[in-house]
Design a protein around this motif. Structure first.
Motif, PDB file in Angstrom:
ATOM      1  N   PHE A 124      -4.226 -19.290  -2.864  1.00 15.09           N
ATOM      2  CA  PHE A 124      -3.289 -18.207  -2.451  1.00 15.09           C
ATOM      3  C   PHE A 124      -1.999 -18.552  -2.308  1.00 15.09           C
ATOM      4  CE2 PHE A 124      -7.446 -16.219  -1.116  1.00 15.09           C
ATOM      5  CZ  PHE A 124      -7.483 -15.100  -1.743  1.00 15.09           C
ATOM      6  N   ASN A 125      -0.909 -17.992  -2.867  1.00 13.38           N
ATOM      7  CA  ASN A 125       0.446 -18.107  -2.546  1.00 13.38           C
ATOM      8  C   ASN A 125       1.012 -17.150  -1.520  1.00 13.38           C
ATOM      9  OD1 ASN A 125       3.229 -18.701  -2.440  1.00 13.38           O
ATOM     10  ND2 ASN A 125       3.710 -17.888  -4.370  1.00 13.38           N
ATOM     11  N   PHE A 126       0.711 -17.263  -0.123  1.00 13.06           N
ATOM     12  CA  PHE A 126       0.909 -16.112   0.692  1.00 13.06           C
ATOM     13  C   PHE A 126       2.470 -16.242   0.946  1.00 13.06           C
ATOM     14  CE2 PHE A 126      -3.488 -16.487   2.183  1.00 13.06           C
ATOM     15  CZ  PHE A 126      -3.991 -15.053   1.456  1.00 13.06           C
ATOM     16  N   GLU A 127       3.120 -16.949   0.493  1.00 13.62           N
ATOM     17  CA  GLU A 127       4.664 -16.961   0.531  1.00 13.62           C
ATOM     18  C   GLU A 127       5.274 -15.598  -0.302  1.00 13.62           C
ATOM     19  OE1 GLU A 127       6.710 -20.580  -0.283  1.00 13.62           O
ATOM     20  OE2 GLU A 127       5.811 -21.557   1.237  1.00 13.62           O
ATOM     21  N   GLY A 128       4.276 -15.229  -1.134  1.00 16.98           N
ATOM     22  CA  GLY A 128       4.727 -14.102  -1.622  1.00 16.98           C
ATOM     23  C   GLY A 128       4.363 -12.785  -1.240  1.00 16.98           C
ATOM     24  N   VAL A 129       3.648 -12.724  -0.184  1.00 13.80           N
ATOM     25  CA  VAL A 129       3.291 -11.543   0.466  1.00 13.80           C
ATOM     26  C   VAL A 129       4.347 -10.604   0.922  1.00 13.80           C
ATOM     27  CG1 VAL A 129       2.358 -10.576   2.601  1.00 13.80           C
ATOM     28  CG2 VAL A 129       1.236 -12.526   1.638  1.00 13.80           C
ATOM     29  N   GLN A 130       4.128  -9.188   0.316  1.00  9.16           N
ATOM     30  CA  GLN A 130       5.293  -8.370   0.746  1.00  9.16           C
ATOM     31  C   GLN A 130       4.646  -7.273   1.778  1.00  9.16           C
ATOM     32  OE1 GLN A 130       8.379  -8.321  -0.244  1.00  9.16           O
ATOM     33  NE2 GLN A 130       7.868 -10.251  -1.229  1.00  9.16           N
ATOM     34  N   ARG A 131       5.465  -7.068   3.057  1.00  9.49           N
ATOM     35  CA  ARG A 131       4.747  -6.041   3.948  1.00  9.49           C
ATOM     36  C   ARG A 131       4.468  -4.849   3.381  1.00  9.49           C
ATOM     37  NH1 ARG A 131       6.063  -2.977   8.396  1.00  9.49           N
ATOM     38  NH2 ARG A 131       4.599  -3.186  10.213  1.00  9.49           N
ATOM     39  N   ASP A 132       5.332  -4.322   2.507  1.00 15.94           N
ATOM     40  CA  ASP A 132       5.537  -3.085   2.118  1.00 15.94           C
ATOM     41  C   ASP A 132       4.139  -2.682   1.171  1.00 15.94           C
ATOM     42  OD1 ASP A 132       7.753  -2.346   3.335  1.00 15.94           O
ATOM     43  OD2 ASP A 132       9.124  -2.653   1.567  1.00 15.94           O
ATOM     44  N   THR A 133       3.681  -3.798   0.560  1.00 19.63           N
ATOM     45  CA  THR A 133       2.260  -3.417  -0.018  1.00 19.63           C
ATOM     46  C   THR A 133       1.047  -4.015   0.439  1.00 19.63           C
ATOM     47  OG1 THR A 133       2.971  -5.596  -1.388  1.00 19.63           O
ATOM     48  CG2 THR A 133       3.770  -3.668  -2.565  1.00 19.63           C
ATOM     49  N   PHE A 134       1.283  -4.903   1.141  1.00 19.90           N
ATOM     50  CA  PHE A 134       0.234  -5.891   1.713  1.00 19.90           C
ATOM     51  C   PHE A 134      -0.461  -5.017   2.873  1.00 19.90           C
ATOM     52  CE2 PHE A 134      -2.658  -9.104   3.495  1.00 19.90           C
ATOM     53  CZ  PHE A 134      -3.111  -9.588   2.429  1.00 19.90           C
ATOM     54  N   LEU A 135       0.577  -4.375   3.716  1.00 17.45           N
ATOM     55  CA  LEU A 135      -0.014  -3.763   4.909  1.00 17.45           C
ATOM     56  C   LEU A 135      -0.675  -2.584   4.551  1.00 17.45           C
ATOM     57  CD1 LEU A 135      -0.354  -3.822   7.969  1.00 17.45           C
ATOM     58  CD2 LEU A 135       2.155  -2.590   7.881  1.00 17.45           C
ATOM     59  N   PRO A 136      -0.139  -1.645   3.530  1.00 16.56           N
ATOM     60  CA  PRO A 136      -1.002  -0.377   3.136  1.00 16.56           C
ATOM     61  C   PRO A 136      -2.340  -0.735   2.679  1.00 16.56           C
ATOM     62  CG  PRO A 136       1.300  -0.123   2.535  1.00 16.56           C
ATOM     63  CD  PRO A 136       1.093  -1.648   2.918  1.00 16.56           C
ATOM     64  N   ALA A 137      -2.437  -2.125   1.939  1.00 17.20           N
ATOM     65  CA  ALA A 137      -3.634  -2.609   1.417  1.00 17.20           C
ATOM     66  C   ALA A 137      -4.834  -2.830   2.599  1.00 17.20           C
ATOM     67  CB  ALA A 137      -3.718  -3.591   0.429  1.00 17.20           C
ATOM     68  N   MET A 138      -4.195  -3.347   3.577  1.00 15.33           N
ATOM     69  CA  MET A 138      -5.027  -3.677   4.832  1.00 15.33           C
ATOM     70  C   MET A 138      -5.652  -2.481   5.290  1.00 15.33           C
ATOM     71  SD  MET A 138      -5.502  -6.823   4.815  1.00 15.33           S
ATOM     72  CE  MET A 138      -6.452  -7.215   6.440  1.00 15.33           C
ATOM     73  N   ILE A 139      -4.684  -1.355   5.532  1.00 10.61           N
ATOM     74  CA  ILE A 139      -5.110  -0.296   6.041  1.00 10.61           C
ATOM     75  C   ILE A 139      -6.055   0.610   5.265  1.00 10.61           C
ATOM     76  CG2 ILE A 139      -3.959   2.123   6.847  1.00 10.61           C
ATOM     77  CD1 ILE A 139      -1.370   0.580   7.611  1.00 10.61           C
TER      78      ILE A 139
END
Length: 199
Positions: free
Chosen positions: A162-177
């Motif tokens: 994974f390239n977690f440097e590319g994590v965007q909170r606006d998309t990843f956090l809703p996905a986790m929720i």
């Protein structure tokens, strides 16, 4: 990037200074903003070092949390002892963490995590594992960063880094929720986008 920026709600919280929501910390910072900055700086520095090696089990995961947060909290790498929630969603009760974690980490024995499957199967299995791990929320703070660090190693071992440097909170956090509520589709898409090979 942190995926655990939203504040936890905790009950009878001995982790905080009296009459405060600021977590007790090794630098004895009593201001929340200062602690946040200190935590970001120290965990970033630790993240530039090699992550602990291990057997991809619960002890390995706790060692990663300790590595990242050892300069900030005396309880780094230790399971929380209080009940916590976020946004009204309760995480695993502390008395059940060890048993639940044992079951979740057995998921890593699946062929998809052993380099024996294609990327699509790996991402599906990774989303399932990450959602279950997140629902436990083993630590009082720093769960998101520890999860991503551990998943980095999981992906590397499986041959799908994974390239977690590319994590965007606006998309990843809703996905986790969404995954917490039983919908893994957004998390699968988010993880697929972070796999260096892509689909």
């Amino acid at each position: 990037m942190s995926v655990d920026e939203e504040r936890y709600e905790a009950f009878d919280d001995p982790y905080c200074y009296p009459n405060s929501e600021v977590l007790r910390n090794l630098a004895d910072l009593r201001d929340e903003a200062l602690l946040d900055s200190f935590e970001i700086e120290m965990t970033f520095l630790r993240s530039t070092e090699p992550l602990p090696e291990g057997n991809f089990d619960f002890e390995h995961y706790k060692a990663i949390h300790h590595h990242l947060f050892q300069d900030v909290y005396g309880w780094a790498g230790q399971c929380r002892t209080v009940r916590i929630s976020k946004g009204g969603n309760a995480f695993c009760y502390p008395e059940h963490i060890d048993n639940q974690a044992a079951a979740v980490f057995r998921m890593l024995n699946r062929p998809a995590f052993q380099g024996q499957s294609n990327l699509s199967d790996f991402v599906a299995a990774a989303a399932d594992f990450l959602a279950e791990l997140n629902a436990i929320h083993c630590f009082r703070d720093g769960n998101g960063r520890s999860q991503l660090a551990f998943m980095y190693l999981v992906g590397q071992r499986a041959g799908f880094p994974f390239n977690f440097e590319g994590v965007q909170r606006d998309t990843f956090l809703p996905a986790m929720i969404a995954s917490f509520n039983g919908d893994l589709t957004p998390l699968k898409s988010a993880l697929a986008a972070l796999c260096s090979d892509g689909f």
